[in-house]
Design a protein around this motif. Sequence first.
Motif, PDB file in Angstrom:
ATOM      1  N   THR A 170      -6.268  -6.761   3.020  1.00 24.82           N
ATOM      2  CA  THR A 170      -4.804  -6.699   3.122  1.00 24.82           C
ATOM      3  C   THR A 170      -4.192  -7.810   2.263  1.00 24.82           C
ATOM      4  O   THR A 170      -2.972  -7.985   2.229  1.00 24.82           O
ATOM      5  N   THR A 191      -0.447  -7.171   0.963  1.00 25.14           N
ATOM      6  CA  THR A 191      -0.245  -6.152  -0.071  1.00 25.14           C
ATOM      7  C   THR A 191      -0.589  -4.751   0.446  1.00 25.14           C
ATOM      8  O   THR A 191      -0.644  -3.811  -0.335  1.00 25.14           O
ATOM      9  N   SER A 192      -0.814  -4.629   1.756  1.00 25.76           N
ATOM     10  CA  SER A 192      -0.911  -3.309   2.380  1.00 25.76           C
ATOM     11  C   SER A 192       0.449  -2.961   2.981  1.00 25.76           C
ATOM     12  O   SER A 192       1.298  -3.832   3.171  1.00 25.76           O
ATOM     13  N   MET A 193       0.645  -1.661   3.281  1.00 27.43           N
ATOM     14  CA  MET A 193       1.896  -1.245   3.927  1.00 27.43           C
ATOM     15  C   MET A 193       2.029  -1.929   5.273  1.00 27.43           C
ATOM     16  O   MET A 193       3.124  -2.278   5.696  1.00 27.43           O
ATOM     17  N   TRP A 213       1.372   4.825   5.696  1.00 32.13           N
ATOM     18  CA  TRP A 213       0.631   3.631   6.088  1.00 32.13           C
ATOM     19  C   TRP A 213      -0.870   3.772   5.873  1.00 32.13           C
ATOM     20  O   TRP A 213      -1.530   2.787   5.576  1.00 32.13           O
ATOM     21  N   PHE A 236       0.943  -1.344  -0.266  1.00 35.95           N
ATOM     22  CA  PHE A 236       2.406  -1.200  -0.374  1.00 35.95           C
ATOM     23  C   PHE A 236       2.732  -0.784  -1.813  1.00 35.95           C
ATOM     24  O   PHE A 236       1.983  -1.086  -2.752  1.00 35.95           O
ATOM     25  N   GLY A 241       1.427  -1.846  -5.926  1.00 37.18           N
ATOM     26  CA  GLY A 241       0.861  -2.752  -4.926  1.00 37.18           C
ATOM     27  C   GLY A 241      -0.659  -2.774  -4.982  1.00 37.18           C
ATOM     28  O   GLY A 241      -1.286  -3.819  -4.788  1.00 37.18           O
TER      29      GLY A 241
ATOM     30  N   GLY B 237       8.600  -0.812  -3.644  1.00 37.09           N
ATOM     31  CA  GLY B 237       7.968  -1.433  -2.470  1.00 37.09           C
ATOM     32  C   GLY B 237       8.922  -2.156  -1.534  1.00 37.09           C
ATOM     33  O   GLY B 237       8.506  -3.099  -0.854  1.00 37.09           O
ATOM     34  N   LYS B 240       9.309  -6.182  -0.321  1.00 33.66           N
ATOM     35  CA  LYS B 240       8.236  -6.914  -0.997  1.00 33.66           C
ATOM     36  C   LYS B 240       8.453  -6.928  -2.512  1.00 33.66           C
ATOM     37  O   LYS B 240       8.366  -7.976  -3.155  1.00 33.66           O
TER      38      LYS B 240
END
Lengths: 355, 355
Positions: A170, A191-193, A213, A236, A241, B237, B240
Amino acid sequence: MTSRSTGDATAGEQATVTFTELYERVEAIFRNAGLSAEQAGPIARMIAAGERDGAASHGIYRIEGCLRTIRAGKVNATAVPELQDDGSAVVRVAAHDGFSGAALEVGVPVLAERARQLGLAALVIHDTAHFSALWYDVEALTELGLAALALCPSYTAVAPSGGREALLGTNPIAFGWPRPGRPPYVFDFATSMAARGEVELHLRAGTPLPDGWAIDAEGRPTTDPEAALAGALLPFGGHKGSAISIMIELLGGIMIGDLTSPESLANMGTDARIPSHGELILAFDPARFAAGRPGDPAQRAEVLFDAILGQGARLPGQRRYLARERSLAEGITLTAAEVEQLNRFESLGLDAVAD
Amino acid sequence: MTSRSTGDATAGEQATVTFTELYERVEAIFRNAGLSAEQAGPIARMIAAGERDGAASHGIYRIEGCLRTIRAGKVNATAVPELQDDGSAVVRVAAHDGFSGAALEVGVPVLAERARQLGLAALVIHDTAHFSALWYDVEALTELGLAALALCPSYTAVAPSGGREALLGTNPIAFGWPRPGRPPYVFDFATSMAARGEVELHLRAGTPLPDGWAIDAEGRPTTDPEAALAGALLPFGGHKGSAISIMIELLGGIMIGDLTSPESLANMGTDARIPSHGELILAFDPARFAAGRPGDPAQRAEVLFDAILGQGARLPGQRRYLARERSLAEGITLTAAEVEQLNRFESLGLDAVAD
């Protein structure tokens, strides 16, 4: 700060404590679990700061994962972080398998000095049980008048954009810009949803995940928390991302010669323990960069922030700073669950956690 | 490379040219428009590279904006970029209002040398008419075995997350990681969901925008291209991407003492001209960072890339490299419109563009 503690908090009741009281309780828990003072102090400071800022993701509830890692013998409880400085723009601290907080406190003053001297410098933390909120790390530099960018891998949980399987972590990234007389501009995000913890909350609540997600074990989009936990999180911002997350594995893992997210997971064996990897922090001295150029960077940044706030947008970190202000004025309010956790860790020590 | 040109291409016909032929035609157009050899060469190389890579966004169609900027007297056509090197980690090139390409070519060798010496260094380009694809800039460093991160502001077009008005630029960011014997890992993207040019394409085609691209002048989400052009683009995004875009204004504008996106638009007066601002490029020497650590960073990176490709995901840049390979083997195919543009610029020079 005067004490506003309710005194003898018992399980089931919320309590209000000062920063110092909370710090001292958490520090004692870690000292009793076998950490040296040099290891325990920085972690306790960060956890107390997390609670002060209403940032529970790095607050009391994370003590358990730290204790599990200690109990499993996966952290060097008495490690003495070792500064490795060759005078270049890359300052290293060998954490010797201790927690990252102790290494950070050794490295930050040297990093700051080097950034002032050269304009730009990097701090690399090697071989560490990484438990740190990156906002906390970059704030240590904004307090010294420097801008900072911090990043590190984590544990495999995220599929690359267009992929089918968890591979990337993540992978958080944080940036700080100093604002004289005010809290800094700081962002810090995965940097993950979403984080795996957020998916677990949906699982417990029995609610579906928002679209985008996660994917299931066959790589298909899913809103089912259980399927998502068996599958992978998504980055993301789609491919953008994802590209940033891969950059974080490269710079914050491979380039510095520390573990990537899949390697860290393989090394620890379970994501219930604190991951073992490195961290990269860049520090920039705006005074050096702007020297001889028109305009004062601090003032010009305020013009930009005013324009953002003036149209009704927020700056990242604002919620945290409001919580901080309230905590410093009125004390830190702990939930009943947090009070119970502290009591349990104090009475049981390492026996409070499973292997 | 042997010539595969169709020879006397006329308007309305596509043509195949070698890289060198295309470079020489574009260079001559800029020389005839008054640029010195030092200014014209780097731009022509980059435009030819854009066409070679199928990256038309920095290809022939951008010649017009450059000529407009020259005609308006908004670029110093014979500027001699000046290296300003104090031996620190920050290498500067004063572009003296010339194009960024010439400044880049002066700065990159010194940046690379400094990164090898210190582990990490920055190149700052000051006061430039900025026309550059950042992938091109970071590739100049990956070719020297270095990792690189480049960023700069652009023109106001994007509302901050939660805001109602255009303020930020489409602020690109690019990263490159060297891969011995292969094209590098490179990403380069705008921090907006889309570029203004893409919205204009929808306007011309009469098609609605995808959700999430833009807001109208009242700050409401819109899929109407005309309303979007009167309103603002949105960052990629969500909050972010917005936070990253603000970081780019801070580091690539304010910190280095160059213009932000709103200042650049005010200075140029119209986004039909090349923007005037600076650029920041960080260069990292993986050999220095990884020295004394287990594993070879180049090999470890390939393990990561294999894991990404092995699950069916792509690496950023792959499409560009395929186009490059084809172009180098078979020549660069120009569309009829591109041939017509080249012919027009060759015959009319600066009279081919409006004020």
